[in-house]
Motif scaffolding. Sequence first.
Motif, mmCIF file in Angstrom:
data_model
loop_
_atom_site.group_PDB
_atom_site.id
_atom_site.type_symbol
_atom_site.label_atom_id
_atom_site.label_comp_id
_atom_site.label_asym_id
_atom_site.label_seq_id
_atom_site.Cartn_x
_atom_site.Cartn_y
_atom_site.Cartn_z
ATOM 1 N N LEU A 45 0.701 -1.053 -0.097
ATOM 2 C CA LEU A 45 0.015 -0.045 0.091
ATOM 3 C C LEU A 45 0.928 1.390 0.001
ATOM 4 O O LEU A 45 2.008 1.256 0.603
ATOM 5 C CB LEU A 45 -0.984 0.189 1.007
ATOM 6 C CG LEU A 45 -2.133 -1.098 1.317
ATOM 7 C CD1 LEU A 45 -2.619 -1.234 2.482
ATOM 8 C CD2 LEU A 45 -3.027 -0.785 0.119
ATOM 9 N N VAL B 130 2.833 2.201 3.254
ATOM 10 C CA VAL B 130 3.543 1.432 3.740
ATOM 11 C C VAL B 130 5.049 1.481 2.918
ATOM 12 O O VAL B 130 5.864 1.739 3.449
ATOM 13 C CB VAL B 130 3.182 -0.009 3.504
ATOM 14 C CG1 VAL B 130 3.825 -0.962 4.078
ATOM 15 C CG2 VAL B 130 1.809 -0.205 4.342
ATOM 16 N N ASP C 112 -4.409 -13.846 5.343
ATOM 17 C CA ASP C 112 -5.326 -12.630 5.716
ATOM 18 C C ASP C 112 -6.643 -12.730 4.999
ATOM 19 O O ASP C 112 -7.553 -11.728 5.685
ATOM 20 C CB ASP C 112 -4.440 -11.332 5.433
ATOM 21 C CG ASP C 112 -3.187 -11.110 6.251
ATOM 22 O OD1 ASP C 112 -3.075 -12.060 7.273
ATOM 23 O OD2 ASP C 112 -2.588 -10.215 6.123
HETATM 24 C C1 LIG Z 1 1.023 -9.781 6.977
HETATM 25 S S1 LIG Z 1 1.873 -8.681 6.216
HETATM 26 C C2 LIG Z 1 2.880 -9.551 5.282
HETATM 27 C C3 LIG Z 1 4.135 -8.772 5.123
HETATM 28 C C4 LIG Z 1 5.182 -9.412 4.142
HETATM 29 N N1 LIG Z 1 4.783 -10.360 3.126
HETATM 30 C C5 LIG Z 1 6.156 -10.110 5.163
HETATM 31 O O1 LIG Z 1 6.110 -11.384 5.039
HETATM 32 O O2 LIG Z 1 6.801 -9.818 5.965
HETATM 33 C C6 LIG Z 1 0.507 -8.205 5.290
HETATM 34 C C7 LIG Z 1 0.921 -6.982 4.247
HETATM 35 O O3 LIG Z 1 -0.149 -6.781 3.014
HETATM 36 C C8 LIG Z 1 -0.130 -5.445 2.923
HETATM 37 N N2 LIG Z 1 -1.331 -4.957 2.187
HETATM 38 C C9 LIG Z 1 -2.524 -5.145 2.778
HETATM 39 N N3 LIG Z 1 -3.603 -4.881 1.905
HETATM 40 C C10 LIG Z 1 -2.982 -4.508 0.790
HETATM 41 C C11 LIG Z 1 -3.398 -4.267 -0.605
HETATM 42 N N4 LIG Z 1 -4.720 -3.811 -0.793
HETATM 43 N N5 LIG Z 1 -2.579 -4.056 -1.529
HETATM 44 C C12 LIG Z 1 -1.018 -4.166 -1.335
HETATM 45 N N6 LIG Z 1 -0.743 -4.421 -0.047
HETATM 46 C C13 LIG Z 1 -1.686 -4.885 0.740
HETATM 47 C C14 LIG Z 1 -0.201 -4.664 4.247
HETATM 48 O O4 LIG Z 1 0.428 -3.452 4.036
HETATM 49 C C15 LIG Z 1 1.122 -5.595 4.971
HETATM 50 O O5 LIG Z 1 2.314 -5.000 4.603
#
Ligand SMILES: C[S@@+](CC[C@H](N)C(=O)[O-])C[C@H]1O[C@@H](n2cnc3c(N)ncnc32)[C@H](O)[C@@H]1O
Length: 305
Positions: free
Chosen positions: A173, A176, A211
Amino acid sequence: MEVSGIEEEEARAEVDIWNYVFGYAKIAVVKCAIELGIANVIENYGSPMPLSELATALRCEPSRLYRIMRFMVHDRIFKQEPINQHTVGFSSTPLSRRLIKDGENSMAPFILLESSPTWLAPWHSLSARATIEGCPEVFDGVESLVDVGGGNGTTLSLLVKAFPWIRGINFDLPHVVAVAPKSGSIENVGGDMFMSIPNADAAFLMWILHDWDDEECIKILKKCREAIPEDKGKVIIVEAALEEDKEDDELGFVGLMLDMAMMAHTDKGKERTLKEWSYVLRQSGFTRFTVNPICAVQSVIEGYP
Ligand SMILES: C[S@@+](CC[C@H](N)C(=O)[O-])C[C@H]1O[C@@H](n2cnc3c(N)ncnc32)[C@H](O)[C@@H]1O
Ligand SMILES: O=c1cc(-c2ccc(O)cc2)oc2c(O)c(O)ccc12
């Protein structure tokens, strides 16, 4: 069932039920140990550490510290060894080393996360090492890789370091990636994975799909499919692949605990069985997939157009 069998079951149940009643005590003690830095201090001491010195180093009241240490020794987190005829000391174990803050195999961020859900620490890269060590061949021939939901880019930076031929795109996002560290080998791109994902040879998703519910996963995976080439493209998913009907599988039970964590922490997230992975991948237009076990609760799933 024989009488002795019933008695044995009753006796087991009596112990098991207390474990449920006081189940929180284990995580509470371990959280306390991490916050105090007990594992760090004992590891750095280098030989069995007497309670008096541990109490001084941690600035703790010795009798309370003793009770906490007694609990952890009983649970085999630390060992107690004689120093001389009168004194015993505490030593590290492979389990206590996982409680070292910033240690190589540290699980401390996870424990703090699970015991305080609002505590979001750099727990990101924990499965990355297992992927790199357990499944390096997955990255052969991958010239560009987009880490979908890559957070601050920690995981991607580990991948690019291990596989230097890869051009990395960290996608998350906009707010982020705006605060993600800048790096020469990684491009940060802000956006919404439900709308569009930057093009690359492979789309990498670690701890993302758990998620979301199936419908949302299919939307994300369809966007991944659009982002990768038809001929040599793939998605690489690092997630648990639960196996049903597998009894006495301790790591499998960790997968079920993770599923409970997802129920607690997310709206519709869940851990998936092989059958459920097959469903979401096929519905998103992936014709085949492989599941590669690694030294973690997760597996590395490769999906091909
Ligand atoms: C549980 S974290 C996982 C982070 C990373 N993959 C790791 O292994 O450390 C989920 C990530 O998905 C991102 N996220 C959530 N919704 C999103 C969207 N619509 N588009 C892009 N990223 C998204 C969040 O900002 C977050 O950084
Ligand atoms: O609470 C969690 C836990 C995880 C998690 C735990 C253990 C693993 O080996 C991987 C992931 O993941 C979470 C997550 O992705 C999230 O969005 C919220 C909470 C948690």
